[in-house]
Write a protein that holds these residues in place. Structure first.
Motif, PDB file in Angstrom:
ATOM      1  N   MET A   1      41.198  52.095  37.403  1.00 47.36           N
ATOM      2  CA  MET A   1      39.922  52.131  36.718  1.00 47.36           C
ATOM      3  C   MET A   1      39.475  50.699  36.447  1.00 47.36           C
ATOM      4  N   GLY A   2      38.166  50.402  36.587  1.00 49.48           N
ATOM      5  CA  GLY A   2      37.657  49.052  36.354  1.00 49.48           C
ATOM      6  C   GLY A   2      37.758  48.664  34.893  1.00 49.48           C
ATOM      7  N   LEU A   3      37.784  47.367  34.627  1.00 50.42           N
ATOM      8  CA  LEU A   3      37.888  46.878  33.258  1.00 50.42           C
ATOM      9  C   LEU A   3      36.660  46.057  32.897  1.00 50.42           C
ATOM     10  N   LEU A   4      36.218  46.185  31.668  1.00 53.20           N
ATOM     11  CA  LEU A   4      35.162  45.310  31.173  1.00 53.20           C
ATOM     12  C   LEU A   4      35.787  43.954  30.868  1.00 53.20           C
ATOM     13  N   ASN A   5      35.137  42.900  31.299  1.00 53.78           N
ATOM     14  CA  ASN A   5      35.640  41.545  31.056  1.00 53.78           C
ATOM     15  C   ASN A   5      35.823  41.259  29.579  1.00 53.78           C
ATOM     16  N   PHE A   6      34.969  41.803  28.757  1.00 50.21           N
ATOM     17  CA  PHE A   6      34.908  41.394  27.368  1.00 50.21           C
ATOM     18  C   PHE A   6      35.864  42.164  26.476  1.00 50.21           C
ATOM     19  N   THR A   7      36.166  43.401  26.838  1.00 48.36           N
ATOM     20  CA  THR A   7      37.011  44.202  25.972  1.00 48.36           C
ATOM     21  C   THR A   7      38.326  44.593  26.625  1.00 48.36           C
ATOM     22  N   ARG A   8      38.410  44.493  27.923  1.00 49.21           N
ATOM     23  CA  ARG A   8      39.577  44.910  28.699  1.00 49.21           C
ATOM     24  C   ARG A   8      39.834  46.414  28.582  1.00 49.21           C
ATOM     25  N   ASP A   9      38.817  47.178  28.152  1.00 53.56           N
ATOM     26  CA  ASP A   9      38.930  48.624  28.101  1.00 53.56           C
ATOM     27  C   ASP A   9      38.479  49.197  29.435  1.00 53.56           C
ATOM     28  N   PRO A  10      39.109  50.291  29.892  1.00 50.11           N
ATOM     29  CA  PRO A  10      38.661  50.919  31.131  1.00 50.11           C
ATOM     30  C   PRO A  10      37.217  51.414  30.999  1.00 50.11           C
ATOM     31  N   VAL A  11      36.471  51.287  32.081  1.00 47.85           N
ATOM     32  CA  VAL A  11      35.084  51.758  32.104  1.00 47.85           C
ATOM     33  C   VAL A  11      35.091  53.173  32.671  1.00 47.85           C
ATOM     34  N   GLU A  77      28.957  49.661  53.615  1.00 42.55           N
ATOM     35  CA  GLU A  77      30.399  49.417  53.719  1.00 42.55           C
ATOM     36  C   GLU A  77      30.745  47.975  53.341  1.00 42.55           C
ATOM     37  N   GLN A  78      29.890  47.034  53.715  1.00 49.05           N
ATOM     38  CA  GLN A  78      30.115  45.633  53.351  1.00 49.05           C
ATOM     39  C   GLN A  78      29.942  45.426  51.845  1.00 49.05           C
ATOM     40  N   VAL A  79      28.972  46.111  51.255  1.00 45.61           N
ATOM     41  CA  VAL A  79      28.774  46.037  49.799  1.00 45.61           C
ATOM     42  C   VAL A  79      30.002  46.615  49.090  1.00 45.61           C
ATOM     43  N   ARG A  80      30.497  47.726  49.601  1.00 48.66           N
ATOM     44  CA  ARG A  80      31.702  48.343  49.035  1.00 48.66           C
ATOM     45  C   ARG A  80      32.880  47.362  49.089  1.00 48.66           C
ATOM     46  N   ALA A  81      33.057  46.726  50.236  1.00 51.10           N
ATOM     47  CA  ALA A  81      34.158  45.763  50.393  1.00 51.10           C
ATOM     48  C   ALA A  81      34.003  44.591  49.421  1.00 51.10           C
ATOM     49  N   ASP A  82      32.772  44.138  49.215  1.00 53.36           N
ATOM     50  CA  ASP A  82      32.533  43.048  48.262  1.00 53.36           C
ATOM     51  C   ASP A  82      32.933  43.447  46.848  1.00 53.36           C
ATOM     52  N   PHE A  83      32.563  44.657  46.432  1.00 48.29           N
ATOM     53  CA  PHE A  83      32.911  45.100  45.086  1.00 48.29           C
ATOM     54  C   PHE A  83      34.425  45.281  44.932  1.00 48.29           C
ATOM     55  N   ILE A  84      35.073  45.763  45.963  1.00 47.65           N
ATOM     56  CA  ILE A  84      36.531  45.909  45.898  1.00 47.65           C
ATOM     57  C   ILE A  84      37.174  44.527  45.791  1.00 47.65           C
ATOM     58  N   LEU A  86      35.889  42.015  44.426  1.00 45.18           N
ATOM     59  CA  LEU A  86      35.611  41.513  43.076  1.00 45.18           C
ATOM     60  C   LEU A  86      36.424  42.240  42.005  1.00 45.18           C
ATOM     61  N   GLY A  87      37.216  43.241  42.415  1.00 45.18           N
ATOM     62  CA  GLY A  87      38.110  43.897  41.470  1.00 45.18           C
ATOM     63  C   GLY A  87      37.669  45.269  40.991  1.00 45.18           C
ATOM     64  N   LEU A  88      36.625  45.823  41.564  1.00 45.77           N
ATOM     65  CA  LEU A  88      36.166  47.157  41.165  1.00 45.77           C
ATOM     66  C   LEU A  88      37.025  48.205  41.868  1.00 45.77           C
ATOM     67  N   TYR A  95      30.880  54.571  45.032  1.00 44.31           N
ATOM     68  CA  TYR A  95      29.681  55.114  44.393  1.00 44.31           C
ATOM     69  C   TYR A  95      28.517  54.126  44.512  1.00 44.31           C
ATOM     70  N   PHE A  96      28.789  52.850  44.196  1.00 44.30           N
ATOM     71  CA  PHE A  96      27.733  51.843  44.280  1.00 44.30           C
ATOM     72  C   PHE A  96      27.266  51.692  45.729  1.00 44.30           C
ATOM     73  N   ALA A  97      28.206  51.715  46.670  1.00 37.06           N
ATOM     74  CA  ALA A  97      27.860  51.590  48.091  1.00 37.06           C
ATOM     75  C   ALA A  97      26.975  52.754  48.536  1.00 37.06           C
TER      76      ALA A  97
END
Length: 187
Positions: A1-11, A77-84, A86-88, A95-97
């Motif tokens: 699950m992704g993490l918020l930078n500021f709280t480190r809680d799962p999104v 697919e390239q957008v998906r790879a970029d987000f992955i 970046l740590g998503l 979903y974003f892709a």
């Protein structure tokens, strides 16, 4: 699950989906005012108990990806790879892709429309010439093209003068033919 930078809680997935929908609604509705977008972000922050300041920073960061993807004409697919990269998570990146795949044609059309309206070509005059004399011997007899472009920038008219050698002209012509083909594919 992704993490918020500021709280480190799962999104949670639902939060991410809702935020993605707000972002794409903002991007695909150019007449929508910034105040309305900020109001939607504020409402999102309130409903999801997130501080507005960090949320704005997250949104700015997320908006960099579609902006870059649009400039580079990236596939979903390239957008998906970029987000992955970046740590998503896989699910959120997918979903974003998928949202990118649905909305990218509209975003591309809007970007082209804005680009063309910023510097609208009103008139063009051209002249071919041959260099009759020059201090450089190899330039004598070379063919050139002089262009005068009348461009509308906002409410102002501006004359732009360009002089091209024959190879530069053919390169320019080739680029204009590519632009024409691209524009015809959108209409």
């Amino acid at each position: 699950m992704g993490l918020l930078n500021f709280t480190r809680d799962p999104v949670p997935e639902a939060q991410f989906s809702a935020l993605t929908e707000v972002l794409f609604r903002f991007l695909t509705e150019p007449k929508e005012q910034v105040e309305r977008f900020l109001t939607q972000l504020s409402d999102f922050a309130t409903v999801n108990k997130i501080s507005l300041g960090p949320l704005k920073n997250i949104v700015k960061s997320i908006l960099l990806v579609p902006n870059g993807a649009l400039k580079r004409n990236l596939s979903s697919e390239q957008v998906r790879a970029d987000f992955i990269a970046l740590g998503l998570s896989e699910e959120k990146a997918s979903y974003f892709a998928e949202q990118w795949k649905v909305n990218s044609p509209t975003l591309t059309r809007l970007a082209i429309g804005q680009t063309l309206m910023i510097n609208q070509l009103i008139d063009m005059e051209w002249k071919f010439g041959v260099t009759a004399g020059s201090s450089e011997l190899e330039k004598v007899g070379s063919i050139f093209l002089q262009l005068k472009l009348v461009i509308k920038k906002g409410s102002q008219m501006e004359n732009v003068y360009i002089e091209l050698t024959l190879p530069q002209f053919y390169s320019f012509l080739h680029e204009m033919e590519r632009v024409k083909t691209s524009l015809e594919s959108f209409s």
